[in-house]
Design a protein around this motif. Structure first.
Motif, mmCIF file in Angstrom:
data_model
loop_
_atom_site.group_PDB
_atom_site.id
_atom_site.type_symbol
_atom_site.label_atom_id
_atom_site.label_comp_id
_atom_site.label_asym_id
_atom_site.label_seq_id
_atom_site.Cartn_x
_atom_site.Cartn_y
_atom_site.Cartn_z
ATOM 1 N N THR A 1 -6.442 3.385 5.890
ATOM 2 C CA THR A 1 -6.678 1.897 6.557
ATOM 3 C C THR A 1 -5.797 0.801 5.636
ATOM 4 O O THR A 1 -5.323 -0.015 6.499
ATOM 5 C CB THR A 1 -8.086 1.762 6.849
ATOM 6 O OG1 THR A 1 -8.438 2.880 7.643
ATOM 7 C CG2 THR A 1 -8.042 0.486 7.773
ATOM 8 N N ALA A 2 -6.314 0.679 4.642
ATOM 9 C CA ALA A 2 -5.768 -0.457 3.917
ATOM 10 C C ALA A 2 -4.231 -0.428 3.736
ATOM 11 O O ALA A 2 -3.677 -1.261 3.699
ATOM 12 C CB ALA A 2 -6.431 -0.530 2.378
ATOM 13 N N SER A 3 -3.646 0.778 3.398
ATOM 14 C CA SER A 3 -2.314 0.757 3.108
ATOM 15 C C SER A 3 -1.491 1.033 4.434
ATOM 16 O O SER A 3 -0.330 0.416 4.491
ATOM 17 C CB SER A 3 -2.145 2.157 2.474
ATOM 18 O OG SER A 3 -2.634 2.269 1.153
ATOM 19 N N ILE A 4 -2.103 1.136 5.536
ATOM 20 C CA ILE A 4 -1.170 1.295 6.742
ATOM 21 C C ILE A 4 -1.381 0.062 7.737
ATOM 22 O O ILE A 4 -0.458 -0.615 8.383
ATOM 23 C CB ILE A 4 -1.708 2.639 7.813
ATOM 24 C CG1 ILE A 4 -1.244 3.845 6.920
ATOM 25 C CG2 ILE A 4 -0.754 2.501 8.876
ATOM 26 C CD1 ILE A 4 -1.477 5.218 7.576
ATOM 27 N N TYR A 5 -2.702 -0.339 7.742
ATOM 28 C CA TYR A 5 -2.763 -1.625 8.586
ATOM 29 C C TYR A 5 -3.354 -2.901 7.900
ATOM 30 O O TYR A 5 -3.119 -4.028 8.479
ATOM 31 C CB TYR A 5 -3.809 -1.164 9.734
ATOM 32 C CG TYR A 5 -3.444 -0.175 10.520
ATOM 33 C CD1 TYR A 5 -2.492 -0.347 11.501
ATOM 34 C CD2 TYR A 5 -4.195 0.915 10.547
ATOM 35 C CE1 TYR A 5 -2.142 0.827 12.362
ATOM 36 C CE2 TYR A 5 -3.983 2.062 11.527
ATOM 37 C CZ TYR A 5 -2.649 1.814 12.402
ATOM 38 O OH TYR A 5 -2.331 2.958 13.007
ATOM 39 N N GLY A 6 -3.490 -2.670 6.556
ATOM 40 C CA GLY A 6 -4.075 -4.029 5.848
ATOM 41 C C GLY A 6 -3.082 -4.400 4.818
ATOM 42 O O GLY A 6 -3.364 -5.583 4.216
ATOM 43 N N GLY A 7 -1.866 -4.068 4.975
ATOM 44 C CA GLY A 7 -0.838 -4.602 3.975
ATOM 45 C C GLY A 7 -0.925 -4.422 2.717
ATOM 46 O O GLY A 7 -0.325 -4.902 1.645
ATOM 47 N N ALA A 8 -2.020 -3.406 2.005
ATOM 48 C CA ALA A 8 -1.795 -2.963 0.669
ATOM 49 C C ALA A 8 -0.685 -2.336 0.132
ATOM 50 O O ALA A 8 -0.113 -1.616 1.229
ATOM 51 C CB ALA A 8 -3.350 -1.978 0.421
ATOM 52 N N ALA A 9 -0.611 -2.218 -0.817
ATOM 53 C CA ALA A 9 0.570 -1.325 -1.430
ATOM 54 C C ALA A 9 0.071 0.080 -1.481
ATOM 55 O O ALA A 9 -0.997 0.441 -1.273
ATOM 56 C CB ALA A 9 0.707 -1.773 -2.827
ATOM 57 N N ILE A 10 1.077 0.682 -1.651
ATOM 58 C CA ILE A 10 0.995 2.377 -1.769
ATOM 59 C C ILE A 10 0.382 2.784 -3.069
ATOM 60 O O ILE A 10 0.299 2.102 -4.215
ATOM 61 C CB ILE A 10 2.452 2.879 -1.760
ATOM 62 C CG1 ILE A 10 3.261 2.779 -0.704
ATOM 63 C CG2 ILE A 10 2.144 4.654 -1.886
ATOM 64 C CD1 ILE A 10 4.718 2.883 -0.687
ATOM 65 N N PRO A 11 -1.032 3.343 -2.794
ATOM 66 C CA PRO A 11 -1.826 3.770 -3.769
ATOM 67 C C PRO A 11 -0.898 4.534 -5.036
ATOM 68 O O PRO A 11 0.065 5.273 -4.641
ATOM 69 C CB PRO A 11 -2.659 4.627 -3.291
ATOM 70 C CG PRO A 11 -2.577 4.385 -1.730
ATOM 71 C CD PRO A 11 -1.214 4.044 -1.573
ATOM 72 N N GLN A 12 -1.499 4.261 -6.208
ATOM 73 C CA GLN A 12 -0.736 4.983 -7.470
ATOM 74 C C GLN A 12 -1.047 6.326 -7.658
ATOM 75 O O GLN A 12 -0.443 7.069 -8.202
ATOM 76 C CB GLN A 12 -0.672 3.820 -8.860
ATOM 77 C CG GLN A 12 0.046 2.869 -8.382
ATOM 78 C CD GLN A 12 1.500 2.943 -8.151
ATOM 79 O OE1 GLN A 12 2.158 3.716 -8.757
ATOM 80 N NE2 GLN A 12 1.898 2.322 -6.858
#
Length: 108
Positions: free
Chosen positions: A19-30
């Motif tokens: 949710t954070a990565s797709i809709y929340g503008g978060a960076a791709i997890p490492q």
């Protein structure tokens, strides 16, 4: 998208990350496992949006429908993972690339 929604709803750990990565503008997890999940879902999303843009451009009854176009612009702004995937393989998503490049605020 309903399949993705069901998948992420059934697994809270995935839901928070995606949710954070797709809709929340978060960076791709490492973290490798989370990264793989996000990128897999984002590839599915990119395919869906690209196909939606293509079908609305060739289907006379929906030529004026702006839903897919607006969604594509919002994702360009809010989903760095999607932008990464499209930049990595622009030939896979010609409709999405063309749409983004036709709009100065979303050009790649």
């Amino acid at each position: 998208m309903s399949g993705c929604t069901r998948l992420t709803a059934s697994l809270p750990r995935i839901r928070r990350c995606t949710t954070a990565s797709i809709y929340g503008g978060a960076a791709i997890p490492q973290e490798p496992e989370q990264r793989a999940r996000v990128l897999a879902l984002v590839n599915i999303l990119a395919d869906s949006v690209d196909y939606g843009l293509m079908t609305t451009s060739v289907t006379p009854v929906v030529l004026g429908y702006e839903g897919w176009r607006a969604f594509a612009v919002a994702l360009r702004r809010d989903c760095p993972a999607l932008v990464h995937v499209v930049r990595e393989n622009p030939g896979f998503y010609p409709g999405l690339v063309a749409h983004w490049n036709a709009n100065p605020e979303t050009a790649l």
